[in-house]
Each structure stands twice: as C-alpha cells, then as structure tokens.
Design an enzyme around this catalytic site. Structure first.
Site, PDB file in Angstrom:
ATOM      1  N   VAL A  92       0.812  -1.222   0.000  1.00 25.51           N
ATOM      2  CA  VAL A  92       0.000   0.000   0.000  1.00 25.51           C
ATOM      3  C   VAL A  92       0.842   1.266   0.000  1.00 25.51           C
ATOM      4  O   VAL A  92       0.362   2.334  -0.383  1.00 25.51           O
ATOM      5  CB  VAL A  92      -0.983   0.022   1.191  1.00 25.51           C
ATOM      6  CG1 VAL A  92      -1.998  -1.104   1.083  1.00 25.51           C
ATOM      7  CG2 VAL A  92      -0.253  -0.006   2.527  1.00 25.51           C
ATOM      8  N   ASN A 150      -7.228  -0.623   6.561  1.00 30.60           N
ATOM      9  CA  ASN A 150      -6.897  -1.342   7.791  1.00 30.60           C
ATOM     10  C   ASN A 150      -5.399  -1.641   7.920  1.00 30.60           C
ATOM     11  O   ASN A 150      -4.905  -1.855   9.026  1.00 30.60           O
ATOM     12  CB  ASN A 150      -7.697  -2.652   7.829  1.00 30.60           C
ATOM     13  CG  ASN A 150      -7.297  -3.564   8.968  1.00 30.60           C
ATOM     14  OD1 ASN A 150      -7.691  -3.383  10.108  1.00 30.60           O
ATOM     15  ND2 ASN A 150      -6.507  -4.582   8.651  1.00 30.60           N
ATOM     16  N   SER A 163      -6.097   4.936  16.014  1.00 35.34           N
ATOM     17  CA  SER A 163      -5.758   4.246  17.260  1.00 35.34           C
ATOM     18  C   SER A 163      -5.903   5.219  18.417  1.00 35.34           C
ATOM     19  O   SER A 163      -5.831   6.440  18.222  1.00 35.34           O
ATOM     20  CB  SER A 163      -4.311   3.739  17.201  1.00 35.34           C
ATOM     21  OG  SER A 163      -3.855   3.329  18.468  1.00 35.34           O
ATOM     22  N   TYR A 211       4.256   5.653  15.384  1.00 33.82           N
ATOM     23  CA  TYR A 211       2.915   5.086  15.260  1.00 33.82           C
ATOM     24  C   TYR A 211       1.845   6.109  15.646  1.00 33.82           C
ATOM     25  O   TYR A 211       0.842   6.279  14.943  1.00 33.82           O
ATOM     26  CB  TYR A 211       2.813   3.853  16.145  1.00 33.82           C
ATOM     27  CG  TYR A 211       1.513   3.094  16.034  1.00 33.82           C
ATOM     28  CD1 TYR A 211       1.238   2.316  14.906  1.00 33.82           C
ATOM     29  CD2 TYR A 211       0.558   3.137  17.048  1.00 33.82           C
ATOM     30  CE1 TYR A 211       0.049   1.609  14.802  1.00 33.82           C
ATOM     31  CE2 TYR A 211      -0.626   2.430  16.957  1.00 33.82           C
ATOM     32  CZ  TYR A 211      -0.882   1.668  15.835  1.00 33.82           C
ATOM     33  OH  TYR A 211      -2.058   0.974  15.728  1.00 33.82           O
ATOM     34  N   ALA A 212       2.061   6.813  16.764  1.00 37.57           N
ATOM     35  CA  ALA A 212       1.095   7.822  17.206  1.00 37.57           C
ATOM     36  C   ALA A 212       0.955   8.932  16.176  1.00 37.57           C
ATOM     37  O   ALA A 212      -0.150   9.402  15.892  1.00 37.57           O
ATOM     38  CB  ALA A 212       1.517   8.399  18.553  1.00 37.57           C
ATOM     39  N   ALA A 213       2.076   9.357  15.599  1.00 35.19           N
ATOM     40  CA  ALA A 213       2.037  10.393  14.566  1.00 35.19           C
ATOM     41  C   ALA A 213       1.244   9.917  13.353  1.00 35.19           C
ATOM     42  O   ALA A 213       0.434  10.661  12.788  1.00 35.19           O
ATOM     43  CB  ALA A 213       3.452  10.780  14.149  1.00 35.19           C
ATOM     44  N   SER A 214       1.446   8.663  12.976  1.00 35.43           N
ATOM     45  CA  SER A 214       0.747   8.131  11.806  1.00 35.43           C
ATOM     46  C   SER A 214      -0.751   8.023  12.045  1.00 35.43           C
ATOM     47  O   SER A 214      -1.565   8.322  11.155  1.00 35.43           O
ATOM     48  CB  SER A 214       1.323   6.758  11.420  1.00 35.43           C
ATOM     49  OG  SER A 214       0.945   5.743  12.331  1.00 35.43           O
ATOM     50  N   LYS A 215      -1.129   7.624  13.245  1.00 37.25           N
ATOM     51  CA  LYS A 215      -2.551   7.451  13.535  1.00 37.25           C
ATOM     52  C   LYS A 215      -3.261   8.788  13.758  1.00 37.25           C
ATOM     53  O   LYS A 215      -4.467   8.915  13.492  1.00 37.25           O
ATOM     54  CB  LYS A 215      -2.723   6.528  14.746  1.00 37.25           C
ATOM     55  CG  LYS A 215      -2.246   5.095  14.479  1.00 37.25           C
ATOM     56  CD  LYS A 215      -2.925   4.488  13.259  1.00 37.25           C
ATOM     57  CE  LYS A 215      -2.521   3.053  13.014  1.00 37.25           C
ATOM     58  NZ  LYS A 215      -3.232   2.440  11.861  1.00 37.25           N
ATOM     59  N   ILE A 218      -6.446  -4.398  21.675  1.00 42.57           N
ATOM     60  CA  ILE A 218      -7.189  -5.477  21.026  1.00 42.57           C
ATOM     61  C   ILE A 218      -6.357  -6.748  21.060  1.00 42.57           C
ATOM     62  O   ILE A 218      -5.185  -6.752  20.653  1.00 42.57           O
ATOM     63  CB  ILE A 218      -7.521  -5.118  19.559  1.00 42.57           C
ATOM     64  CG1 ILE A 218      -8.227  -3.753  19.483  1.00 42.57           C
ATOM     65  CG2 ILE A 218      -8.369  -6.214  18.928  1.00 42.57           C
ATOM     66  CD1 ILE A 218      -9.534  -3.672  20.234  1.00 42.57           C
TER      67      ILE A 218
END
Length: 246
Positions: free
Chosen positions: A63, A89, A141, A154-158, A187
């Site tokens: 992707v 997703n 997230s 990850y936080a920046a991306s979400k 999860i």
C-alpha cells in the site's frame, strides 16, 4: 447491517483484524477484495471464504507503493465493476523510545500507515464518485488521540489518519461519500500475545471495561460505519477502547 451486495476492499486483510473483517463483511453479504503483502495468508483466506460460498478474492500489493496500489485498484474495479467500501486497515508498528528510534523506522511506519492510506483512498475514490456514494473507513488508534510511550512514529501516523479523515469528509461528502475512522484500544490478536505481562497489567488498569477488545469488536465497528444505517455519520472518529483512560 446494510452492506449486502456491496463491494468492499480491505487492506491488511490477510490476518488479524483485517481477516476477521473480511469474513464479517462476507457473512453480511458483501463481495470482498482482500489486499495484503502476505500472499500465502491472503490466498489461504480467500480460498477458504470462497469454499464456504462467499465472493472473496486476494490481491497482493504494497500500500505504500503508489504504482502497486494503482495497478491493483484497476484490477479490482475491472473484476468487481466498482468499489463501494474501502477499509484502510493495513498498518505496522516499529516501536522504540524517541531517542533510540531510527529515522528509517519513523519513515517506514509513516510510509505504510499514512502514505498507504492516502494511496488507497486516492485510487479507489474515483469509483465511488462515479457511483455517487461510498464509504471510506480508516484505522486510527487511541495512540493517535492520546499518544503512547515508545510509539512516536505510530502515534504520529494514527493522528495523521484522523486529519485526513476529517479532510476527506469535507472533500468527498458533497459527492455522497462518507469518511470516518475507527480508533481501537487494546485489542487481543496474535501479535499482542507477545506483550510482556507487566505491560498487559498496566493496560488492564487503563481499561475500565472488564475485558480487552477483540478483532470482532473492530470488525463490527467497520461494518456499522460501512452500513446504510450510518449514512449520515461523516468525519467521525469512533473509539472502540472499552473506555480506556488517556
């Protein structure tokens, strides 16, 4: 829910939450195109669903690669005729404390989690515009809404996904297309089973509800936002986290 007869594309659909979502959409009468880099898992899932009488097919694509996405989008639209629902997703993590995080890890997570969502949305939305309706559902997230230690990338991306979602709700809403995000909390998946017990105990203290989330909880959120019943929900971030304290 009202997704019967719809064409749904699910990225990162070969395993975990994506695979659960693929099955859930099939069970609700949708035709499903699964996109993933894991060819073996994707083919196995598609064959199993097809063997159970569902209309599902697997397509391999990265992707984060625009050419890859454009090519697979053309193939899917040619095979299914159109796309009604896009579930962004696919996502990865490469965790480290900020001062120890390599720039390559920061960039890789943004390439997949942000650029990947942008590439897929840009590739599939024209089909929705042609139909005059559609659903874009992207996976954010609680890290994107509240941050998380050791997950600056990850936080920046979400968080970026939330910004794109709200932008797309304004850009595509007039064309009959809604854009929403789902923000999962903790999860339980195969990947989370490797988390140390100490961290799991801390997460339990942050989750008021007496259990962690499951892949089905997230798949059900995708289903609802993709359904006819959610036709006037646009630009929303649905937190599926058991009331996690931030």
């Amino acid at each position: 829910m009202g997704v019967s007869g719809k064409i749904a594309v699910i990225t990162g659909g070969a395993k975990g939450i994506g695979a659960t979502a693929a099955r859930s959409f099939c069970e609700q009468g949708a035709q499903v195109a699964i996109i993933d880099m894991d060819e073996k898992a994707g083919e196995t899932l598609a064959e199993k669903l097809h063997g159970e009488g569902y209309d599902a097919a697997f397509f391999k694509a990265d992707v984060s690669n625009e050419q890859d996405v454009n090519a697979v989008a053309s193939t899917i639209i040619e095979q299914f005729g159109k796309v009604d629902i896009l579930i962004n997703n696919a996502g990865i993590t490469m965790d480290a404390m900020t001062l120890k995080m390599e720039l390559s890890a920061f960039r890789k997570v943004l390439d997949v989690n942000v650029t990947g969502v942008f590439n897929c949305t840009k590739a599939f939305v024209p089909s929705m515009i042609e139909s005059g309706s559609g659903r874009i559902i992207s996976t954010s997230s609680v890290a994107g809404t509240g941050g998380n230690v050791g997950q600056a990338n990850y936080a920046a991306s979400k968080a970026a996904i939330i910004g794109m979602t709200k932008t797309w709700s304004k850009e595509f809403g007039p064309k009959g297309i809604t854009a929403n995000a789902v923000a999962p909390g903790f999860i339980e998946t195969e990947l989370t089973k490797t988390i140390p017990d100490k961290i799991v105990a801390q997460l339990r203290q942050l989750t008021p509800f007496p259990r962690f989330g499951t892949a089905d909880d997230i798949a059900n959120a995708y289903l609802f936002l993709a359904s006819d019943e959610a036709s006037f929900i646009n630009g929303t971030v649905l937190e599926v986290d058991g009331g996690m304290l931030k």
